[in-house]
Design an enzyme around this catalytic site. Structure first.
Site, PDB file in Angstrom:
ATOM      1  N   ASP A 279       0.790  -1.243   0.000  1.00 54.07           N
ATOM      2  CA  ASP A 279       0.000   0.000   0.000  1.00 54.07           C
ATOM      3  C   ASP A 279       0.818   1.287   0.000  1.00 54.07           C
ATOM      4  O   ASP A 279       0.494   2.231   0.744  1.00 54.07           O
ATOM      5  CB  ASP A 279      -0.935   0.020   1.222  1.00 54.07           C
ATOM      6  CG  ASP A 279      -1.972  -1.090   1.226  1.00 54.07           C
ATOM      7  OD1 ASP A 279      -1.938  -1.942   0.331  1.00 54.07           O
ATOM      8  OD2 ASP A 279      -2.801  -1.116   2.163  1.00 54.07           O
TER       9      ASP A 279
ATOM     10  N   ASP B 249      -4.531  -0.918  -1.563  1.00 54.32           N
ATOM     11  CA  ASP B 249      -5.810  -0.733  -0.895  1.00 54.32           C
ATOM     12  C   ASP B 249      -6.780  -0.185  -1.953  1.00 54.32           C
ATOM     13  O   ASP B 249      -6.466   0.819  -2.608  1.00 54.32           O
ATOM     14  CB  ASP B 249      -5.619   0.266   0.258  1.00 54.32           C
ATOM     15  CG  ASP B 249      -6.547   0.019   1.431  1.00 54.32           C
ATOM     16  OD1 ASP B 249      -6.960  -1.132   1.652  1.00 54.32           O
ATOM     17  OD2 ASP B 249      -6.854   1.009   2.140  1.00 54.32           O
TER      18      ASP B 249
ATOM     19  N   HIS C 272     -10.734   0.535  -2.408  1.00 54.33           N
ATOM     20  CA  HIS C 272     -12.065   0.542  -1.829  1.00 54.33           C
ATOM     21  C   HIS C 272     -13.134   1.075  -2.780  1.00 54.33           C
ATOM     22  O   HIS C 272     -12.863   1.967  -3.580  1.00 54.33           O
ATOM     23  CB  HIS C 272     -12.089   1.417  -0.570  1.00 54.33           C
ATOM     24  CG  HIS C 272     -11.232   0.908   0.542  1.00 54.33           C
ATOM     25  ND1 HIS C 272     -11.260  -0.398   0.979  1.00 54.33           N
ATOM     26  CD2 HIS C 272     -10.320   1.538   1.326  1.00 54.33           C
ATOM     27  CE1 HIS C 272     -10.408  -0.539   1.981  1.00 54.33           C
ATOM     28  NE2 HIS C 272      -9.814   0.609   2.203  1.00 54.33           N
TER      29      HIS C 272
ATOM     30  N   HIS D 201     -10.451   6.999   1.717  1.00 50.02           N
ATOM     31  CA  HIS D 201      -9.092   6.827   1.202  1.00 50.02           C
ATOM     32  C   HIS D 201      -9.072   5.702   0.184  1.00 50.02           C
ATOM     33  O   HIS D 201      -9.877   4.779   0.251  1.00 50.02           O
ATOM     34  CB  HIS D 201      -8.113   6.521   2.348  1.00 50.02           C
ATOM     35  CG  HIS D 201      -8.392   5.199   3.012  1.00 50.02           C
ATOM     36  ND1 HIS D 201      -9.348   5.044   3.983  1.00 50.02           N
ATOM     37  CD2 HIS D 201      -7.871   3.970   2.797  1.00 50.02           C
ATOM     38  CE1 HIS D 201      -9.394   3.771   4.356  1.00 50.02           C
ATOM     39  NE2 HIS D 201      -8.514   3.098   3.650  1.00 50.02           N
TER      40      HIS D 201
ATOM     41  N   LYS E 202      -6.905  -5.238  -2.670  1.00 44.27           N
ATOM     42  CA  LYS E 202      -7.615  -5.679  -1.474  1.00 44.27           C
ATOM     43  C   LYS E 202      -8.531  -4.572  -0.989  1.00 44.27           C
ATOM     44  O   LYS E 202      -8.350  -3.406  -1.337  1.00 44.27           O
ATOM     45  CB  LYS E 202      -6.608  -6.049  -0.380  1.00 44.27           C
ATOM     46  CG  LYS E 202      -5.778  -4.854   0.080  1.00 44.27           C
ATOM     47  CD  LYS E 202      -4.770  -5.268   1.107  1.00 44.27           C
ATOM     48  CE  LYS E 202      -3.967  -4.102   1.637  1.00 44.27           C
ATOM     49  NZ  LYS E 202      -4.736  -3.062   2.312  1.00 44.27           N
TER      50      LYS E 202
ATOM     51  N   CYS F 258      -1.904  -2.422   7.823  1.00 39.38           N
ATOM     52  CA  CYS F 258      -1.849  -3.373   6.713  1.00 39.38           C
ATOM     53  C   CYS F 258      -0.549  -4.159   6.654  1.00 39.38           C
ATOM     54  O   CYS F 258      -0.554  -5.328   6.257  1.00 39.38           O
ATOM     55  CB  CYS F 258      -2.135  -2.643   5.405  1.00 39.38           C
ATOM     56  SG  CYS F 258      -3.821  -1.965   5.391  1.00 39.38           S
TER      57      CYS F 258
HETATM   58 ZN    ZN Z   1      -8.285   1.042   3.558  1.00 39.17          ZN
END
Ligand code: ZN
Length: 185
Positions: free
Chosen positions: A15, A53, A55, A72, A96, A134
């Site tokens: 990340d 990351d 989302h 984020h 992820k 993470c």
């Molecule tokens: Zn996140």
């Protein structure tokens, strides 16, 4: 003495995205300082993996949906992109956090385990952001899956929502049998 990768080592770069670096929406203090360290480190590994990351815009970890974090790393936005100075050429990418309901901290998955097995990985070296979320989750899951795991402490930084969260993360990693070293010096 500088860390020297072994032939069975895989580097997992967690990340290193704009939103986790200074100027981003969920900036990790000094998060960008891992970038040159990782740039020097990655070419020395036979296997390199990046995690991202990723989302949806209504992710449950966001404050306006009841979670702990500002928005984020919404997939496709500038903050989701890797830090522009990061120069790594991954053999495998992990996206992820796409599931709305789960935090998505860990980059570990059965798919990544299969990939690393095919690469002949004998040790998983974890770096990136953030140490207390993470990086910790990914390292613990790799360890729980039976791997030798190493975290390079100068190639990671903690969010430190509480001032000692980074230290607590290292304690948890040590307790699980995860090793630590420094990439440089
Ligand atoms: Zn996140």
């Amino acid at each position: 003495m500088a860390f020297t990768p072994e032939s069975g080592d895989a580097l997992v770069v967690v990340d290193v995205q704009r939103d986790f670096c200074p100027g981003g929406s969920l900036a990790v203090p000094e998060g960008d300082q891992v970038v040159p360290v990782i740039n020097r480190l990655a070419p020395r590994f036979r296997t390199v993996v990046t995690t991202h990351d990723s989302h949806p815009s209504d992710h449950s970890s966001f404050e306006r949906h009841g979670g702990p974090w500002p928005d984020h790393c919404v997939e496709g936005t500038p903050g989701w992109e890797l830090h522009p100075d990061l120069k790594v050429d991954p053999h495998h990418q992990v996206f992820k956090g796409r599931d709305r309901e789960t935090d998505g901290y860990s980059g570990w998955s059965p798919e990544l385990a299969d990939f690393l097995a095919h690469r002949g990985t004998t040790r998983v070296v974890v770096v990136g952001l953030a140490l207390d979320y993470c990086v910790q989750a990914t390292a613990l899951d790799a360890r729980a899956a039976g791997h030798e795991v190493l975290v390079l402490t100068d190639a990671t930084r903690a969010v430190n929502v509480n001032p000692d969260d980074g230290e607590r993360a290292l304690d948890a990693l040590r307790a699980a049998g995860v090793h630590e070293d420094r990439a440089e010096g």
